[in-house]
Design a protein around this motif. Structure first.
Motif, PDB file in Angstrom:
ATOM      1  N   SER A 199      -8.188  11.985  -6.225  1.00  9.28           N
ATOM      2  CA  SER A 199      -8.611  10.759  -5.527  1.00  9.28           C
ATOM      3  C   SER A 199      -9.152   9.734  -6.511  1.00  9.28           C
ATOM      4  O   SER A 199      -8.876   8.529  -6.390  1.00  9.28           O
ATOM      5  CB  SER A 199      -9.682  11.093  -4.486  1.00  9.28           C
ATOM      6  N   ALA A 200      -9.931  10.218  -7.499  1.00 10.24           N
ATOM      7  CA  ALA A 200     -10.471   9.299  -8.504  1.00 10.24           C
ATOM      8  C   ALA A 200      -9.345   8.650  -9.314  1.00 10.24           C
ATOM      9  O   ALA A 200      -9.391   7.449  -9.609  1.00 10.24           O
ATOM     10  CB  ALA A 200     -11.430  10.055  -9.431  1.00 10.24           C
ATOM     11  N   PHE A 239      -6.277   8.164  -8.279  1.00 13.27           N
ATOM     12  CA  PHE A 239      -5.574   7.242  -7.391  1.00 13.27           C
ATOM     13  C   PHE A 239      -6.288   5.886  -7.350  1.00 13.27           C
ATOM     14  O   PHE A 239      -5.659   4.831  -7.448  1.00 13.27           O
ATOM     15  CB  PHE A 239      -5.482   7.850  -5.988  1.00 13.27           C
ATOM     16  N   ASP A 240      -7.626   5.940  -7.220  1.00  8.92           N
ATOM     17  CA  ASP A 240      -8.391   4.697  -7.170  1.00  8.92           C
ATOM     18  C   ASP A 240      -8.321   3.957  -8.503  1.00  8.92           C
ATOM     19  O   ASP A 240      -8.286   2.715  -8.542  1.00  8.92           O
ATOM     20  CB  ASP A 240      -9.854   5.001  -6.824  1.00  8.92           C
ATOM     21  N   LEU A 241      -8.299   4.721  -9.617  1.00  9.76           N
ATOM     22  CA  LEU A 241      -8.216   4.103 -10.941  1.00  9.76           C
ATOM     23  C   LEU A 241      -6.891   3.348 -11.128  1.00  9.76           C
ATOM     24  O   LEU A 241      -6.864   2.251 -11.703  1.00  9.76           O
ATOM     25  CB  LEU A 241      -8.359   5.184 -12.015  1.00  9.76           C
ATOM     26  N   TYR A 242      -5.822   3.938 -10.595  1.00  5.88           N
ATOM     27  CA  TYR A 242      -4.501   3.334 -10.790  1.00  5.88           C
ATOM     28  C   TYR A 242      -4.219   2.203  -9.802  1.00  5.88           C
ATOM     29  O   TYR A 242      -3.372   1.363 -10.074  1.00  5.88           O
ATOM     30  CB  TYR A 242      -3.411   4.406 -10.666  1.00  5.88           C
ATOM     31  N   MET A 243      -4.903   2.182  -8.670  1.00  8.36           N
ATOM     32  CA  MET A 243      -4.676   1.130  -7.668  1.00  8.36           C
ATOM     33  C   MET A 243      -5.472  -0.125  -8.024  1.00  8.36           C
ATOM     34  O   MET A 243      -6.178  -0.705  -7.191  1.00  8.36           O
ATOM     35  CB  MET A 243      -5.082   1.623  -6.278  1.00  8.36           C
ATOM     36  N   THR A 244      -5.365  -0.533  -9.271  1.00  6.49           N
ATOM     37  CA  THR A 244      -6.089  -1.710  -9.728  1.00  6.49           C
ATOM     38  C   THR A 244      -5.112  -2.681 -10.383  1.00  6.49           C
ATOM     39  O   THR A 244      -4.010  -2.317 -10.781  1.00  6.49           O
ATOM     40  CB  THR A 244      -7.178  -1.323 -10.746  1.00  6.49           C
ATOM     41  N   LEU A 300       1.086   7.249  -8.889  1.00  6.04           N
ATOM     42  CA  LEU A 300       0.649   7.048  -7.502  1.00  6.04           C
ATOM     43  C   LEU A 300       1.602   7.734  -6.521  1.00  6.04           C
ATOM     44  O   LEU A 300       1.158   8.363  -5.549  1.00  6.04           O
ATOM     45  CB  LEU A 300       0.560   5.551  -7.196  1.00  6.04           C
ATOM     46  N   VAL A 353      -4.603  13.567  -1.856  1.00  5.90           N
ATOM     47  CA  VAL A 353      -5.394  12.340  -1.712  1.00  5.90           C
ATOM     48  C   VAL A 353      -5.328  11.859  -0.265  1.00  5.90           C
ATOM     49  O   VAL A 353      -4.225  11.697   0.276  1.00  5.90           O
ATOM     50  CB  VAL A 353      -4.838  11.238  -2.646  1.00  5.90           C
ATOM     51  N   VAL A 382      -3.612   0.604   1.816  1.00  4.23           N
ATOM     52  CA  VAL A 382      -2.807   0.722   0.610  1.00  4.23           C
ATOM     53  C   VAL A 382      -1.677  -0.294   0.626  1.00  4.23           C
ATOM     54  O   VAL A 382      -1.400  -0.961  -0.388  1.00  4.23           O
ATOM     55  CB  VAL A 382      -2.248   2.158   0.470  1.00  4.23           C
ATOM     56  N   LYS A 395      -3.022  -3.707  -0.166  1.00  2.00           N
ATOM     57  CA  LYS A 395      -3.357  -3.854  -1.584  1.00  2.00           C
ATOM     58  C   LYS A 395      -2.098  -4.017  -2.422  1.00  2.00           C
ATOM     59  O   LYS A 395      -2.042  -4.823  -3.353  1.00  2.00           O
ATOM     60  CB  LYS A 395      -4.155  -2.631  -2.043  1.00  2.00           C
TER      61      LYS A 395
END
Length: 1254
Positions: A733-734, A736-741, A760, A769, A776, A779
């Protein structure tokens, strides 16, 4: 009506205008039945056709009751039977059962009348085959049905090949599919009784009688037909009937027919093999008698085919005997081996090969007791046990002249003996029986291998490879030292470098042997390499480096589940392996493979799961360590995982992109066994490194916009990808959040974007995740502006994975993705296009699964259209079709392509009305002035003709045909070829008359007539070619994506219309390789001893040229000894002709790629023709000039030219002997050329202008 029935009937309808009565009658009858359906408003279906045909048959029989049924080619009854045979396989089984009595009463009495007429008889047989498959157990005893089946059974021996084949196929199909829950068909017993009776009648010399065209059939022919029928149905017969059939088959060789004997032996082999696989087949009581009879009836040694069949059945009999009664089988070992061994003297190569295989089967019959007895007497001089006698006979044959031509087969037999004697008598630490009994024989083969005159080095290497695989290098190298070092050379010992490539295969030797024997050896060799390189001896240095590389290539063979892993994988050896990974790129693949095998083999053996163990090599499974030892090895490797992962990560970052995949596989294997805490630590280090490198890359790109891609950032992303399957949910999960930037998904570095989307997608597919699909998607929609073209494929993959997770009440999210997916179908990258198609299909499946579309939540939806809609495929098609109103031709073209894909995928789910609306709408765009749109619509039309029902398309033909004809003369974008291919498909599906009738203008009709003529001409050419040469290769269908095949591939494109000539076959390929036999090698310097060492003194080559042998044909100057070559030598023409022939053969492939008439195939099998450019025409004309100019020189003396060569312009001025031009009658050859000669019609093809210029 199902598409299958329609596809069958669509091939019959076009024949109404056929000149052949047997084709025209069924087509005319079919048209009449369909006209009746239209009058009565009956829906055409398989059941409706079945009922109409039965009624028609009844009426035809009633009207012909007085004169008898007419069975001519154009009569009604054969046409009805033909259509029934085509329709009945698609009729529902309950319908057939309810009408069974009608079918039997109408058709069963026709068998006697049909017997002289083969075509309707085959239709009748096919009809009964489909009827019998539709019945359950209670219907099989219906009156007349069993008699009809027995009639078909009798017809399986009919002298007419097509009738016989069809009857045999029907019997087999019926017996293979018994009605549930039965295992064997109720008719199988009757078939077995009939087979036994027929075999008994043939064995007694009886001649079966038939009522066909041939009144009598010879007994041998009937027996051959019976055996051909028996082979496929044998597994379906009752097991209790197999023993009597076996006894009857044994009597057939006594009739003296070689082919009959061969077939009988072959079927016996199949029967014996079946008894090994199926425990219900009991031949135990007959097996000893079977073996005795086979041994007592050996064939004549000159009959090669029969010898091979006899050897095969003897080997199979021994295997079956061993399976049933191993102790009794051993008593026959020596006798059978001796009987088979004599066949190795045969001059026929196929017989020798089959005999070697049979001897290998006999070798598999050794029992542990027999092997132990042989090992006990291994030190005695005189062999007494069967195995010792076999080994002695095999060893002696290597020196015997009688077996000189059979050396490869003898070596093959020795390989099978080594495998059969891998028995260890208990512990894995004990030596194998092969080591104790066959080591002298293996040494003898190695001595033969090093002799320069020994020809069968490859066969010897195979045998030595088997020895290495079974015994292991530790045993083999003890008996056969490598002798590679300088000391060995000085002592005159023969080097055995050929053993080094054999080390790589799995074997039982421990890893410690490599560490103790080969590691010091490679160190000494490396020193020699360094010394030779320093002293400038480059060739010697290269030899030492190659030897070192070959030795390290053998390391993986030691790592398959080795028992001494803990003792051998010391810190010193691990350090050496690490250094090799860092510093020796040539040795890196071998070390990486060894590290991977070390882990994978122990994991498989330690799991105890049969599926995983079955994937290991057979040698490892046969001599495997225990499950406990494998688990202990894994525990030891787990302690080493952290340090090895650090090394592998460093190596991964240092090697190039091409080699990272190999290192990545090893990393994945070691991460799988590593401790979870260590994996988490490594993950956090990589994430920290990624963040650090990403910020550095962003700062650098801001300062220097022209900087190249940052490799460290991409490398850490690749390592994180490898770790994904082993991450915890929190870490996933961490990540996933790092890459969704924005930093990742809008990075200026294409590589970072691609790997971001790929990671992802993998995280979404893993399910680790928790995903909020709406958030999503929102975003991702905001990140589309900075999307790089290289990342589109992976973005489509991510969207496809996310679509699966959309809740059924949130399907309003799908319309927001549609425009991006549709435009993706026009991407330049093929992988991106395929990913876009997958996304479109995934959204279609999600909508087809049901749910609710909240239109008020769809962005841009008018208030009038707000509300809720039920999700289905038609609603989705409506959403997609909105793109047809797009502002750009590109969007409209992409939408047409997307609709084509959906129609192909969901053709069974889309209603007929919807398909009609789609076709009618897209048909309008065929008149567009934009070529991009028309190109997509042509693709849709081609797909529609292939996919949509014919009844749906037929009303549109009057609009479709004129619209297509408008593009039939347009050469741009290959429109002319595309339209021609579409018309060819339409004519095949709808018939010539329907298509031609829709063409309105006379000019347009000429196009269709031309297409029909081309197809007919190509068909005639194919038919003539098949008659002339049966070996003409058939065009294979394009293999690839089904949608691509329908859209871009077609039968006409494979035959291509512009290239109708069939491929010419090289006549030399038809020559069969003949066994020239063995010959004695003549050696002038050494007397020949024929009593020993024959294997190295025999050659299989028919003639070996000596150096300078060709020079003896030339004249010699007696004084100087020089060759004298005349300018006009008689032999020159022949040599030039031969060279010319070789040149043509060598350049044919190159010409097919570069010439005007050539073409190339793309990665999907699509054909792309070469453009007709001036350069290609000029090259083709130059080639023609050379061929015409040298036509006489290439002509063989004494033979007339088959092709008349036209004289070239200015031929009269060509010099006969001199090198340049000459004047004739005072004229320069280049100055004058008659206009009448230049204007002749036959010279226009050479493209020469009036002035003689090209």
């Amino acid at each position: 009506m199902t598409d299958n029935v329609e596809s069958v009937l669509s091939k019959i309808r076009p024949h109404t205008s056929s000149s052949l009565a047997h084709q025209k009658a069924p087509a005319t009858l079919l048209r009449a039945i369909e006209a009746t359906f239209r009058e009565q408003n009956t829906e055409p279906s398989s059941t409706a056709y079945f009922a109409a045909l039965l009624t028609t048959l009844d009426g035809a029989l009633q009207s012909s009751r007085a004169s008898g049924p007419a069975m001519g080619e154009g009569d009604v009854i054969p046409a009805v039977l033909y259509l029934l045979a085509a329709v009945v396989p698609f009729v529902p089984h309950p319908v057939i059962r309810s009408n069974l009595s009608t079918v039997i009463s109408l058709t069963s009495p026709l068998f006697p009348t049909l017997t002289p007429h083969a075509p309707p008889l085959r239709s009748q047989i096919t009809l009964y085959g489909a009827v019998l498959l539709a019945l359950d157990r209670s219907h099989l005893d219906a009156q007349g049905l069993r008699q009809a089946f027995m009639t078909i059974l009798q017809l399986s021996l009919d002298p007419r090949p097509k009738v016989r084949k069809r009857a045999s196929e029907v019997v087999k199909e019926v017996l293979v599919a018994p009605p549930p829950p039965l295992v064997k068909h109720p008719y199988a017993e009757k078939v077995a009784e009939w087979v036994k009776a027929a075999l008994a009648e043939i064995s007694s010399g009886g001649l079966p009688k038939f009522k066909g065209k041939k009144a009598d059939t010879e007994g041998s022919e009937a027996a051959i037909h019976l055996l051909a029928f028996l082979r496929p149905v044998l597994p379906t017969l009752p097991t209790e009937s197999l023993a009597p059939i076996t006894s009857s088959l044994l009597l057939l060789p006594r009739l003296g027919n070689p082919y009959l004997s061969q077939s009988a032996y072959s079927i016996l082999s199949d029967l014996l093999t079946m008894s090994l696989d199926d425990p219900t087949v009991d031949l135990q009581s007959h097996i000893s008698e079977l073996l005795r009879v086979i041994l007592s009836t050996p064939p004549v040694k000159t009959d090669a085919a029969l010898n091979a069949a006899w050897a095969s059945v003897l080997g199979n009999t021994m295997l079956a005997y061993h399976h049933v009664n191993p102790e009794e089988c051993v008593s026959q070992l020596s006798k059978v081996w001796k009987a088979l061994w004599t066949l190795l003297e045969s001059p026929d190569a196929a017989t020798r090969k089959t005999t070697a295989e049979a001897l290998s089967m006999v070798g598999r019959c050794f029992t542990p007791q027999t092997i132990k007895a042989a090992v006990k007497e291994k030190d005695t001089t005189e062999p007494k046990t069967p195995i010792r006698k076999i080994i002695a006979q095999t060893s002696a044959s290597l020196d015997a002249l009688a077996y000189a031509r059979a050396i490869p087969e003898v070596l093959s037999v020795i390989s099978s003996l080594i495998e059969s004697l891998r028995f260890r008598n208990g512990s894995r630490k004990n030596s194998t029986a092969a080591e104790q009994l066959l080591l002298p024989l293996i040494t003898k083969i190695a001595d033969l291998r090093v002799k320069k005159t020994f020809e069968y080095k490859e066969a010897a290497d195979n045998t030595l490879g088997t020895a290495m695989k079974i015994l292991g290098p530790e045993v083999v190298l003890r008996a056969l030292p490598l002798n590679l070092e300088t000391v060995d050379r000085q002592a005159g010992r023969e080097p055995r470098a050929f053993l080094l490539p054999l080390l790589a295969q799995p074997h039982p030797s421990p890893l410690g042997h490599f560490v103790s024997y080969f590691v010091p050896l490679t160190e000494r060799m490396f020193d020699l390499h360094t010394t030779a390189e320093a002293e400038g001896r480059q060739s010697e240095a290269k030899v030492w480096s190659v030897l070192v590389e070959q030795i390290w290539m053998g390391l993986p063979g030691y790592c398959w589940g080795t028992a001494d892993l803990k003792q051998a994988l010391t810190p010193q050896f691990s350090q050496l392996l690490s250094q090799l990974l860092y510093n020796q790129p040539d040795l890196r693949p071998a070390v990486l493979r060894a590290l991977k095998i070390m882990v994978d083999s122990n994991v498989a053996l330690g799991s105890g799961e049969p599926e995983k163990i079955a994937k290991l090599p057979e040698t490892v499974r046969a001599d495997a360590i225990s499950e406990e030892e494998a688990q202990a090895n894994i525990s030891f490797l787990r302690t080493q995982a952290e340090s090895w992962l650090a090394v592998l990560f460093n190596v991964f970052g240092s090697v190039g992109r091409d080699n990272q995949g190999m290192v990545g596989d090893v990393i994945s294997a070691w991460i799988a066994i590593a401790d979870p805490k260590e994996v988490t630590q490594a993950y956090h280090k990589l994430v920290a490194l990624f963040k650090q490198n990403l910020s550095k890359a962003q700062n650098a790109s801001a300062n220097n916009k022209g900087q190249a891609s940052d490799s460290m950032t991409v490398m850490t992303q690749d390592l994180l990808l490898l770790m994904l399957p082993h991450l915890s949910s929190a870490d996933a999960s961490a990540l996933f959040d790092l890459y969704m930037t924005t930093d990742v998904l809008e990075s200026k570095d294409n590589g970072v974007q691609k790997r971001g989307y790929k990671t992802l997608a993998r995280l979404v597919e893993s399910g680790k995740v928790p995903i909020d699909a709406a958030a999503v998607f929102k975003k991702l929609e905001g990140l589309v502006d900075g999307l790089a073209a290289a990342a589109k494929k992976d973005r489509f993959h991510l969207l496809t994975a996310l679509v699966q997770l959309i809740p059924s009440e949130s399907l309003h999210l799908i319309p927001s993705i549609i425009p991006e997916a549709v435009l993706g179908t026009k991407e330049p990258s093929e992988k991106a296009r395929n990913a876009a198609f997958d996304l479109i299909v995934a959204m279609g499946k999600k909508m087809a699964a049901g749910g609710v579309v909240k239109r008020n939540m769809v962005e841009g939806m008018d208030e009038d259209g707000a509300g809720e809609a039920t999700a289905n495929i038609e609603e989705y098609m409506t959403m997609i079709a909105g793109g047809l109103a797009g502002a750009t031709p590109h969007m409209i073209s992409a939408t047409v392509t997307a609709i084509s894909r959906l129609v192909f995928e969901f053709k069974d789910s889309i209603s007929t009305q919807m398909q009609t609306e789609i076709f009618g709408t897209l048909l309008v765009f065929l008149g567009s002035a934009n070529r991009e749109i028309v190109k997509s619509v042509l693709g849709f039309v081609k797909l529609a003709i292939h996919t949509m029902p014919a009844d749906l398309l037929r009303p549109h033909l009057k609009d479709l045909v004129p619209a297509l004809l408008k593009w039939s003369h347009d050469h741009k974008n290959h429109f002319k070829a595309k339209v021609r291919h579409i018309f060819e498909r339409m004519i095949r599906r709808f018939g010539w008359e329907d298509v031609y009738g829709c063409a309105q203008e006379e000019e347009a009709r000429k196009v269709l007539v031309n297409i029909k003529k081309r197809k007919d001409r190509a068909k005639r050419k194919r038919a003539n070619a098949v008659e002339d040469d049966d070996d003409v290769p058939k065009a294979k269908p394009v293999a690839g994506d089904a949608f691509e095949d329908v859209l871009y591939g077609s039968e006409s494109e494979l035959e291509d219309s512009d290239d109708e000539d069939l491929p010419a076959q090289n006549s030399s390929s038809k020559r069969k390789g003949k066994d020239t036999g063995a010959r004695l090698r003549v050696d002038d310097d050494e007397p020949m001893d024929l009593l020993s060492g024959a294997a190295s003194r025999v050659t299989s080559k028919s003639h070996r040229k000596k150096p300078g042998q060709d020079a003896a044909h030339f004249k010699m100057d007696e004084e100087t000894g020089k060759m004298v070559i005349d300018e006009e030598s008689d032999g020159e023409g022949g040599a030039e002709a031969e060279a010319a022939g070789e040149d043509v053969a060598g350049n044919a492939y190159l010409e097919s790629l570069t010439s005007v008439d050539g073409f190339k195939r793309g990665p999907n099998g699509r054909i792309k023709f070469n453009k007709d450019t001036k350069k290609r025409r000029r090259e083709a004309e130059a080639d023609e000039d050379v061929e015409m100019g040298d036509g006489e020189a290439a002509q063989k003396p004494g033979k007339k030219s088959k092709k008349k060569v036209e004289p070239k312009f200015g031929q009269e001025f060509k010099a006969k002997k001199a090198g340049g031009d000459v004047k004739k009658n005072g004229m320069d050859p280049y100055a004058y050329m008659p206009l009448s000669q230049a204007a002749k019609k036959q010279n226009r093809g050479a493209r020469i202008g009036i002035a003689g210029k090209r």
